[in-house]
Write an enzyme that holds these catalytic residues in place. Sequence first.
Site, mmCIF file in Angstrom:
data_model
loop_
_atom_site.group_PDB
_atom_site.id
_atom_site.type_symbol
_atom_site.label_atom_id
_atom_site.label_comp_id
_atom_site.label_asym_id
_atom_site.label_seq_id
_atom_site.Cartn_x
_atom_site.Cartn_y
_atom_site.Cartn_z
ATOM 1 N N LYS A 1 -4.368 8.468 -13.151
ATOM 2 C CA LYS A 1 -3.051 8.162 -13.656
ATOM 3 C C LYS A 1 -2.605 6.756 -13.270
ATOM 4 C CE LYS A 1 -1.638 12.948 -12.638
ATOM 5 N NZ LYS A 1 -0.849 13.751 -11.704
ATOM 6 N N GLU B 1 -7.964 -0.500 -14.311
ATOM 7 C CA GLU B 1 -7.812 0.272 -13.078
ATOM 8 C C GLU B 1 -6.577 -0.203 -12.324
ATOM 9 O OE1 GLU B 1 -8.091 2.700 -11.308
ATOM 10 O OE2 GLU B 1 -10.062 3.076 -10.484
ATOM 11 N N VAL C 1 -9.053 -1.560 -6.712
ATOM 12 C CA VAL C 1 -10.421 -1.392 -6.207
ATOM 13 C C VAL C 1 -10.310 -1.299 -4.696
ATOM 14 C CG1 VAL C 1 -12.772 -2.287 -6.110
ATOM 15 C CG2 VAL C 1 -11.290 -2.916 -8.036
ATOM 16 N N ASP C 2 -10.704 -0.155 -4.153
ATOM 17 C CA ASP C 2 -10.646 0.056 -2.704
ATOM 18 C C ASP C 2 -12.086 0.114 -2.192
ATOM 19 O OD1 ASP C 2 -10.101 0.856 -0.114
ATOM 20 O OD2 ASP C 2 -8.941 2.618 -0.627
ATOM 21 N N THR D 1 -15.043 4.486 -7.309
ATOM 22 C CA THR D 1 -14.569 4.924 -8.621
ATOM 23 C C THR D 1 -15.118 4.003 -9.709
ATOM 24 O OG1 THR D 1 -12.544 5.736 -7.594
ATOM 25 C CG2 THR D 1 -12.510 5.468 -9.986
ATOM 26 N N PHE E 1 -2.181 0.542 2.555
ATOM 27 C CA PHE E 1 -2.021 1.563 1.525
ATOM 28 C C PHE E 1 -0.780 1.199 0.721
ATOM 29 C CE2 PHE E 1 -0.961 5.512 -0.520
ATOM 30 C CZ PHE E 1 -2.221 5.941 -0.929
ATOM 31 N N ASP F 1 0.328 5.856 -6.346
ATOM 32 C CA ASP F 1 1.077 6.936 -5.709
ATOM 33 C C ASP F 1 0.655 7.170 -4.267
ATOM 34 O OD1 ASP F 1 -1.521 8.088 -6.413
ATOM 35 O OD2 ASP F 1 -0.622 9.974 -5.780
ATOM 36 N N ARG G 1 5.116 6.484 -7.999
ATOM 37 C CA ARG G 1 4.464 5.829 -9.133
ATOM 38 C C ARG G 1 5.437 5.021 -9.989
ATOM 39 N NH1 ARG G 1 -0.820 7.668 -9.665
ATOM 40 N NH2 ARG G 1 -1.139 9.882 -9.321
HETATM 41 P P1 IMP Z 1 -12.014 3.571 -4.677
HETATM 42 O O1 IMP Z 1 -12.903 4.503 -5.435
HETATM 43 O O2 IMP Z 1 -12.099 3.791 -3.184
HETATM 44 O O3 IMP Z 1 -12.181 2.122 -5.046
HETATM 45 O O4 IMP Z 1 -10.545 4.001 -4.963
HETATM 46 C C1 IMP Z 1 -9.964 3.806 -6.150
HETATM 47 C C2 IMP Z 1 -8.828 4.776 -6.368
HETATM 48 O O5 IMP Z 1 -8.220 5.244 -5.162
HETATM 49 C C3 IMP Z 1 -7.750 4.039 -7.110
HETATM 50 O O6 IMP Z 1 -7.918 4.182 -8.485
HETATM 51 C C4 IMP Z 1 -6.481 4.698 -6.594
HETATM 52 O O7 IMP Z 1 -6.160 5.806 -7.392
HETATM 53 C C5 IMP Z 1 -6.814 5.187 -5.207
HETATM 54 N N1 IMP Z 1 -6.327 4.248 -4.165
HETATM 55 C C6 IMP Z 1 -7.084 3.428 -3.402
HETATM 56 N N2 IMP Z 1 -6.312 2.699 -2.579
HETATM 57 C C7 IMP Z 1 -5.034 3.054 -2.835
HETATM 58 C C8 IMP Z 1 -3.763 2.626 -2.316
HETATM 59 O O8 IMP Z 1 -3.631 1.754 -1.445
HETATM 60 N N3 IMP Z 1 -2.670 3.237 -2.858
HETATM 61 C C9 IMP Z 1 -2.750 4.186 -3.824
HETATM 62 N N4 IMP Z 1 -3.910 4.602 -4.347
HETATM 63 C C10 IMP Z 1 -5.045 4.043 -3.847
HETATM 64 MG MG MG Z 2 -6.839 5.512 -9.625
#
Ligand code: IMP
Ligand code: MG
Length: 172
Positions: free
Chosen positions: A41, A96, A99-100, A104, A149, A156, A162
């Site tokens: 979302k 997106e 990117v964390d 994903t 975060f 969210d 959101r």
């Molecule tokens: P990744 O797979 O670890 O890169 O995470 C990607 C997904 O995690 C994003 O699409 C977000 O939905 C969620 N996410 C990662 N970091 C945050 C944050 O700081 N706040 C909210 N959602 C996050």
């Molecule tokens: Mg996401």
Amino acid sequence: MDSKLQVLYSAQQIEQRVTELGKQIDADYKDEPLVVVGVLKGSFLFMADLVRAIKKDVRCDFLRVSSYENDKSSGVVRMDFDLTQSIEGDNLLLIEDIVDTGRTLAFLKEHLHGKKPKSLKVCSLLYKDIGIDNRHLADYVGFEIPNHFVVGYGLDSEGLYRSLPYIGYFPR
Ligand code: IMP
Ligand code: MG
């Protein structure tokens, strides 16, 4: 506003950056047809603004994945719902929120490449610097942020925040 929540990027800063991204995307794709795919979302507000900043007409579609449970990455990416129309031969721009760990996007890029688009690029509103060099996963990035975060503008925390028009974080 939540008393502990600090503004990282204001609505005005976001609007300015989204306008720039739209111009860059228009310049890069020129007259090529483009399909913009939002990852639900988290990308819904960013995508809504970005497609209006892109001046060419685009097709819009959505898919949904989840990997987070209670604000912690579970490490497993699950496809909740996929695209329903063929993207074979299309120029795809995946949208997106952030990117964390990059898990994903790595998952989605492999998945979407299997559908044989003509091209596949990624536009992420945020890139979080967690000390892994994942920057190559996104072709366009709105803002590079430190390891906080963040919430708001689509992002969210356990389903909340959101709809905030700005991006905020909780200082540790
Ligand atoms: P990744 O797979 O670890 O890169 O995470 C990607 C997904 O995690 C994003 O699409 C977000 O939905 C969620 N996410 C990662 N970091 C945050 C944050 O700081 N706040 C909210 N959602 C996050
Ligand atoms: Mg996401």
